[in-house]
Design a protein around this motif. Structure first.
Motif, PDB file in Angstrom:
ATOM      1  N   THR A 119     -52.274  42.457 -31.166  1.00 31.77           N
ATOM      2  CA  THR A 119     -52.536  42.228 -32.589  1.00 31.77           C
ATOM      3  C   THR A 119     -53.080  40.816 -32.769  1.00 31.77           C
ATOM      4  O   THR A 119     -53.069  40.004 -31.837  1.00 31.77           O
ATOM      5  CB  THR A 119     -51.244  42.352 -33.407  1.00 31.77           C
ATOM      6  N   ALA A 120     -53.536  40.527 -33.982  1.00 36.80           N
ATOM      7  CA  ALA A 120     -54.040  39.188 -34.280  1.00 36.80           C
ATOM      8  C   ALA A 120     -52.988  38.145 -33.910  1.00 36.80           C
ATOM      9  O   ALA A 120     -53.285  37.161 -33.229  1.00 36.80           O
ATOM     10  CB  ALA A 120     -54.395  39.095 -35.759  1.00 36.80           C
ATOM     11  N   LEU A 121     -51.743  38.406 -34.330  1.00 39.66           N
ATOM     12  CA  LEU A 121     -50.670  37.448 -34.051  1.00 39.66           C
ATOM     13  C   LEU A 121     -50.459  37.287 -32.546  1.00 39.66           C
ATOM     14  O   LEU A 121     -50.358  36.172 -32.032  1.00 39.66           O
ATOM     15  CB  LEU A 121     -49.377  37.917 -34.723  1.00 39.66           C
ATOM     16  N   GLU A 122     -50.432  38.410 -31.842  1.00 41.07           N
ATOM     17  CA  GLU A 122     -50.204  38.348 -30.388  1.00 41.07           C
ATOM     18  C   GLU A 122     -51.346  37.636 -29.676  1.00 41.07           C
ATOM     19  O   GLU A 122     -51.133  36.909 -28.705  1.00 41.07           O
ATOM     20  CB  GLU A 122     -50.041  39.767 -29.824  1.00 41.07           C
ATOM     21  N   ASN A 123     -52.578  37.835 -30.160  1.00 40.61           N
ATOM     22  CA  ASN A 123     -53.716  37.127 -29.592  1.00 40.61           C
ATOM     23  C   ASN A 123     -53.509  35.622 -29.668  1.00 40.61           C
ATOM     24  O   ASN A 123     -53.799  34.905 -28.716  1.00 40.61           O
ATOM     25  CB  ASN A 123     -54.995  37.501 -30.352  1.00 40.61           C
ATOM     26  N   VAL A 124     -53.014  35.171 -30.818  1.00 42.22           N
ATOM     27  CA  VAL A 124     -52.875  33.727 -31.018  1.00 42.22           C
ATOM     28  C   VAL A 124     -51.667  33.182 -30.256  1.00 42.22           C
ATOM     29  O   VAL A 124     -51.666  32.060 -29.773  1.00 42.22           O
ATOM     30  CB  VAL A 124     -52.774  33.414 -32.526  1.00 42.22           C
ATOM     31  N   MET A 125     -50.616  34.025 -30.100  1.00 41.18           N
ATOM     32  CA  MET A 125     -49.402  33.565 -29.416  1.00 41.18           C
ATOM     33  C   MET A 125     -49.537  33.566 -27.896  1.00 41.18           C
ATOM     34  O   MET A 125     -48.786  32.885 -27.199  1.00 41.18           O
ATOM     35  CB  MET A 125     -48.235  34.501 -29.771  1.00 41.18           C
ATOM     36  N   GLU A 126     -50.469  34.359 -27.386  1.00 33.64           N
ATOM     37  CA  GLU A 126     -50.513  34.633 -25.950  1.00 33.64           C
ATOM     38  C   GLU A 126     -50.575  33.379 -25.076  1.00 33.64           C
ATOM     39  O   GLU A 126     -49.733  33.161 -24.217  1.00 33.64           O
ATOM     40  CB  GLU A 126     -51.696  35.567 -25.642  1.00 33.64           C
ATOM     41  N   ALA A 127     -51.599  32.544 -25.301  1.00 34.53           N
ATOM     42  CA  ALA A 127     -51.771  31.390 -24.416  1.00 34.53           C
ATOM     43  C   ALA A 127     -50.635  30.364 -24.542  1.00 34.53           C
ATOM     44  O   ALA A 127     -50.137  29.890 -23.521  1.00 34.53           O
ATOM     45  CB  ALA A 127     -53.132  30.751 -24.656  1.00 34.53           C
ATOM     46  N   PRO A 128     -50.183  30.042 -25.769  1.00 34.49           N
ATOM     47  CA  PRO A 128     -49.066  29.101 -25.838  1.00 34.49           C
ATOM     48  C   PRO A 128     -47.845  29.584 -25.048  1.00 34.49           C
ATOM     49  O   PRO A 128     -47.185  28.790 -24.396  1.00 34.49           O
ATOM     50  CB  PRO A 128     -48.761  29.026 -27.339  1.00 34.49           C
ATOM     51  N   ILE A 129     -47.581  30.892 -25.087  1.00 30.68           N
ATOM     52  CA  ILE A 129     -46.417  31.403 -24.359  1.00 30.68           C
ATOM     53  C   ILE A 129     -46.687  31.411 -22.856  1.00 30.68           C
ATOM     54  O   ILE A 129     -45.894  30.924 -22.058  1.00 30.68           O
ATOM     55  CB  ILE A 129     -46.057  32.823 -24.850  1.00 30.68           C
ATOM     56  N   GLN A 130     -47.833  31.954 -22.475  1.00 34.97           N
ATOM     57  CA  GLN A 130     -48.112  32.126 -21.050  1.00 34.97           C
ATOM     58  C   GLN A 130     -48.465  30.814 -20.354  1.00 34.97           C
ATOM     59  O   GLN A 130     -48.134  30.621 -19.189  1.00 34.97           O
ATOM     60  CB  GLN A 130     -49.264  33.124 -20.858  1.00 34.97           C
ATOM     61  N   VAL A 131     -49.189  29.946 -21.051  1.00 38.00           N
ATOM     62  CA  VAL A 131     -49.700  28.752 -20.389  1.00 38.00           C
ATOM     63  C   VAL A 131     -48.806  27.546 -20.654  1.00 38.00           C
ATOM     64  O   VAL A 131     -48.455  26.809 -19.747  1.00 38.00           O
ATOM     65  CB  VAL A 131     -51.143  28.464 -20.850  1.00 38.00           C
ATOM     66  N   LYS A 132     -48.414  27.391 -21.929  1.00 38.54           N
ATOM     67  CA  LYS A 132     -47.617  26.208 -22.258  1.00 38.54           C
ATOM     68  C   LYS A 132     -46.134  26.474 -22.182  1.00 38.54           C
ATOM     69  O   LYS A 132     -45.339  25.582 -22.396  1.00 38.54           O
ATOM     70  CB  LYS A 132     -47.960  25.748 -23.681  1.00 38.54           C
ATOM     71  N   ARG A 133     -45.773  27.741 -21.922  1.00 36.81           N
ATOM     72  CA  ARG A 133     -44.360  28.115 -21.818  1.00 36.81           C
ATOM     73  C   ARG A 133     -43.602  27.825 -23.098  1.00 36.81           C
ATOM     74  O   ARG A 133     -42.426  27.464 -23.061  1.00 36.81           O
ATOM     75  CB  ARG A 133     -43.699  27.398 -20.638  1.00 36.81           C
ATOM     76  N   GLU A 134     -44.281  27.934 -24.223  1.00 39.13           N
ATOM     77  CA  GLU A 134     -43.572  27.795 -25.486  1.00 39.13           C
ATOM     78  C   GLU A 134     -42.669  29.001 -25.676  1.00 39.13           C
ATOM     79  O   GLU A 134     -42.937  30.074 -25.145  1.00 39.13           O
ATOM     80  CB  GLU A 134     -44.575  27.743 -26.652  1.00 39.13           C
ATOM     81  N   THR A 135     -41.612  28.823 -26.464  1.00 41.95           N
ATOM     82  CA  THR A 135     -40.765  29.975 -26.754  1.00 41.95           C
ATOM     83  C   THR A 135     -41.493  30.872 -27.751  1.00 41.95           C
ATOM     84  O   THR A 135     -42.392  30.423 -28.465  1.00 41.95           O
ATOM     85  CB  THR A 135     -39.427  29.558 -27.385  1.00 41.95           C
ATOM     86  N   LYS A 136     -41.061  32.134 -27.775  1.00 37.86           N
ATOM     87  CA  LYS A 136     -41.702  33.091 -28.674  1.00 37.86           C
ATOM     88  C   LYS A 136     -41.628  32.632 -30.110  1.00 37.86           C
ATOM     89  O   LYS A 136     -42.593  32.728 -30.865  1.00 37.86           O
ATOM     90  CB  LYS A 136     -41.024  34.464 -28.545  1.00 37.86           C
ATOM     91  N   ALA A 137     -40.460  32.127 -30.498  1.00 38.13           N
ATOM     92  CA  ALA A 137     -40.255  31.745 -31.895  1.00 38.13           C
ATOM     93  C   ALA A 137     -41.208  30.628 -32.296  1.00 38.13           C
ATOM     94  O   ALA A 137     -41.845  30.689 -33.348  1.00 38.13           O
ATOM     95  CB  ALA A 137     -38.802  31.315 -32.106  1.00 38.13           C
ATOM     96  N   VAL A 138     -41.313  29.626 -31.426  1.00 39.57           N
ATOM     97  CA  VAL A 138     -42.193  28.502 -31.733  1.00 39.57           C
ATOM     98  C   VAL A 138     -43.643  28.966 -31.805  1.00 39.57           C
ATOM     99  O   VAL A 138     -44.377  28.648 -32.751  1.00 39.57           O
ATOM    100  CB  VAL A 138     -42.040  27.398 -30.653  1.00 39.57           C
ATOM    101  N   ALA A 139     -44.045  29.773 -30.814  1.00 39.19           N
ATOM    102  CA  ALA A 139     -45.432  30.241 -30.758  1.00 39.19           C
ATOM    103  C   ALA A 139     -45.749  31.098 -31.974  1.00 39.19           C
ATOM    104  O   ALA A 139     -46.825  31.008 -32.565  1.00 39.19           O
ATOM    105  CB  ALA A 139     -45.676  31.021 -29.474  1.00 39.19           C
ATOM    106  N   ARG A 140     -44.762  31.923 -32.368  1.00 38.71           N
ATOM    107  CA  ARG A 140     -44.989  32.810 -33.501  1.00 38.71           C
ATOM    108  C   ARG A 140     -45.196  32.007 -34.786  1.00 38.71           C
ATOM    109  O   ARG A 140     -46.083  32.291 -35.577  1.00 38.71           O
ATOM    110  CB  ARG A 140     -43.793  33.748 -33.660  1.00 38.71           C
ATOM    111  N   GLU A 141     -44.360  30.987 -34.948  1.00 41.30           N
ATOM    112  CA  GLU A 141     -44.462  30.210 -36.169  1.00 41.30           C
ATOM    113  C   GLU A 141     -45.824  29.509 -36.264  1.00 41.30           C
ATOM    114  O   GLU A 141     -46.488  29.540 -37.304  1.00 41.30           O
ATOM    115  CB  GLU A 141     -43.339  29.186 -36.224  1.00 41.30           C
TER     116      GLU A 141
END
Ligand SMILES: Nc1ncnc2c1ncn2[C@@H]1O[C@H](COP(=O)(O)OP(=O)(O)O)[C@@H](O)[C@H]1O
Ligand SMILES: [Mg+2]
Lengths: 266, 311
Positions: A119-141
């Motif tokens: 989804t649009a949201l998942e597209n934007v969250m993907e790299a911060p989670i996978q590359v920067k190891r951000e938590t889901k909550a932080v990336a989602r916000e």
């Protein structure tokens, strides 16, 4: 309104954000970039124009090492792209190091290249989670904020196939911004859009420029270049033909090739 | 030249917006074909019922403990061999697409050998592997090969390694079907090759990979019957064992066929739902599942009746 790019990483010094010195690139026998020299300063909107096939995309792709250059030097924020220099020897960077360099450079493509299975949201969250190891909550916000900024706060659950071209491109911009880059590369971001959708993407780019993002924009939108650009380079056949302030170059081109190109696109 | 005003058509007579009620086209050919097919089926049915086959024993053996454990063995060896085939197939596909000439050649030779020789021969080779390596020595583990190579392991290796060759070609086609722009976008975001493959390329490749993989699995359910040659107590081996004592030879094969049909039907349904899951994002909306469709009909039926109840 909060800014699109409120946490632009500060540049490490007074040097240019991008510096190209005699950059050459060939694909087999075809010599595509024939010695490009240019400098892009921090917070600058740098427009790159030229006829199709002149090597604009290739040059952008060299900046984040999607292509390897054959000769010359290319620096981003003072660091050599793709190589490490020790004495007079160049060492290729390892895959991890190249990836780390790319994090700081956002790229927006002509054909959006959103991930269609997210989804649009998942597209934007993907790299911060996978590359920067951000938590889901932080990336989602952050993703939610960015999508709000580009005017798609109500479309976060949509898949790319359910969005218009202009909406997709705005998601793509949000996706690149989610990595908090210090440089954004735009490769004809509005060329694949229906005319009535061009404006909404340019608006987002204008906001981004106003926030002080360093941007290199390949475009045929001369209105945008004139209004937002800080400098403009006209490229043809792998060389820089002419450069200067956009208004100067567009109103008063010095070279025949520039004149004939501008007469076709203006 | 004609005047423009001449070309303006007269205002069309306004059509009342009522539902079209037309007489549908009659399909006489369908009726004829249907009658012919039913006739043929009846003839075949009569021929089978007059054959010297004792149909009465089929229900007796359908849930014979031997048959049921045989069917269970067929199922789990197929699942395990398929898992091995898929995992190894992905590895070989990635090797095959690698820019490293050594890895891609190794993958090519693997596919060339395992696709180019009969599965039965491969099974028998694993069965007799002790002739080549009498002792298995893994450093931390050492045993006689004949002790290690149980029928289950033999069948698993024989079927799974063969399957990997086919799966790798399916996976390779899937990976190559994903637009290059996807890899580029992923790399541009700072994702490594491995992450790009796992998070971006493979999930999209699944749409191309899953339908033929379903076929492969259904094939595997049946191909696993070859493992009876290496003494695996699967469905056909069990059916044969029983038929040699009960003299109900053909009947036992019928029993086995019923089980194979049952298993393949179940997996066709599972496949439908898996395909649906990986269609996410490829179309604007997913088609309803048969269950959802049924519920919708029930609801429609309910809403037709409700006004009457209210009255
Ligand atoms: N991967 C590639 N392999 C071979 N030739 C390429 C490749 N990418 C670009 N080119 C060639 O390089 C030239 C410049 O292309 P490009 O940078 O896309 O131009 P522009 O973006 O200015 O239209 C074209 O002639 C194109 O055919
Ligand atoms: Mg281009």
């Amino acid at each position: 309104m909060t800014s699109l790019a409120k946490d632009i990483a500060p540049s490490t010094g007074g040097q240019p954000m991008v510096k190209a010195e005699a950059v050459h690139k060939s694909f087999g026998l075809s010599h595509v970039l024939k010695g490009i020299d240019l400098e892009v300063n921090p917070r600058e909107v740098f427009c790159l124009v030229g006829p199709s096939g002149s090597g604009k995309s290739t040059f952008l792709r060299c900046i984040n090492h999607l292509e390897k250059i054959n000769a010359g030097r290319l620096y981003v924020d003072g660091r050599l792209v793709g190589y490490r220099q020790q004495g007079d020897k160049l060492y290729e960077l390892k895959e991890k190091e190249v990836s780390a360099q790319r994090r700081d450079i956002g790229m927006v493509f002509q054909r959006f290249n959103l991930f269609p299975h997210m989804t649009a949201l998942e597209n934007v969250m993907e790299a911060p989670i996978q590359v920067k190891r951000e938590t889901k909550a932080v990336a989602r916000e952050r993703a939610q904020q960015l999508l709000d900024r580009v005017g798609l706060g109500d479309r976060i659950g949509h898949y790319p196939a359910q969005l218009s071209g202009g909406q997709q491109q705005r998601v793509a911009i949000a996706r690149a911004l989610a990595m908090q880059p210090k440089l954004m590369l735009f490769d004809e971001p509005t060329s694949a859009l229906d005319p009535e959708l061009v404006g909404e993407v340019l608006d987002v780019m204008r906001d981004l420029a106003a926030d002080g993002m360093t941007m290199i924009v390949v475009t045929h939108e001369m209105g945008f270049a004139r209004e937002v650009g800080d400098s403009l380079v006209f490229m043809d056949d792998g060389v820089v033909v002419e450069s200067g302030h956009p208004r100067e170059v567009l109103m008063n081109p010095q070279h025949e090739r520039t004149k004939s190109f501008l007469s076709k696109v203006l | 030249m004609t005047e423009i005003s001449d070309r303006i058509p007269p205002p069309a007579p306004s059509v009342p917006p009522e539902q079209i009620k037309a007489i549908p086209v009659r399909h006489y050919g369908r009726w004829v074909a249907g009658v012919v097919i039913i006739g043929l089926l009846v003839l075949i049915g009569i021929a089978f019922s007059n054959a010297k086959i004792n149909y009465g024993v089929i229900p007796d053996y359908l849930f014979d403990p031997g048959i049921v454990t045989g069917a269970w063995t067929t199922l789990y060896i197929s699942v395990l061999a398929m898992l091995l085939g898929v995992v190894l197939g992905i590895v070989i596909a990635v090797m095959r697409l690698s820019s490293n000439p050594v890895t891609s050649t190794v993958a090519w030779v693997y596919i060339w050998f395992f696709r180019g020789t009969p599965v039965l021969v491969q099974l028998l080779l694993w069965y007799n592997i002790a002739l080549v390596f009498p002792i298995l020595n893994l450093g931390f583990y050492k045993d006689e090969m004949n002790q290690v190579m149980t029928p289950v392991l033999t069948a698993l290796l024989g079927l799974g390694l063969n399957e990997a060759a086919y799966m790798s070609e399916i996976v390779r086609a899937g990976i190559q079907s994903v637009d290059e722009g996807q890899t580029e976008a992923s790399h541009a975001l700072g994702m490594t090759q491995g992450k790009t493959l796992r998070r971006v390329v493979l999930p999209q490749a699944m749409r191309v990979i899953i339908p033929p993989t379903g076929n492969e699995f259904i094939n595997m359910l049946k191909t696993s019957s070859l493992a009876y040659a290496v003494q695996l107590p699967e469905l056909i081996k069990k059916a044969t064992d029983i038929s040699s004592t009960s003299l109900a030879v053909v009947e036992m094969y019928f029993v086995a066929c019923i089980w194979y049909l049952f298993l393949t039907t179940i997996f066709s349904i599972v496949q439908y739902y898996i395909e649906r899951r990986y269609a996410r994002g490829s179309s604007r909306s997913l088609p309803p599942t048969p269950l959802q469709r049924m519920r919708k009909y029930l609801r429609m039926f309910g809403s037709f009746r409700r006004p009457e109840v209210a009255r």
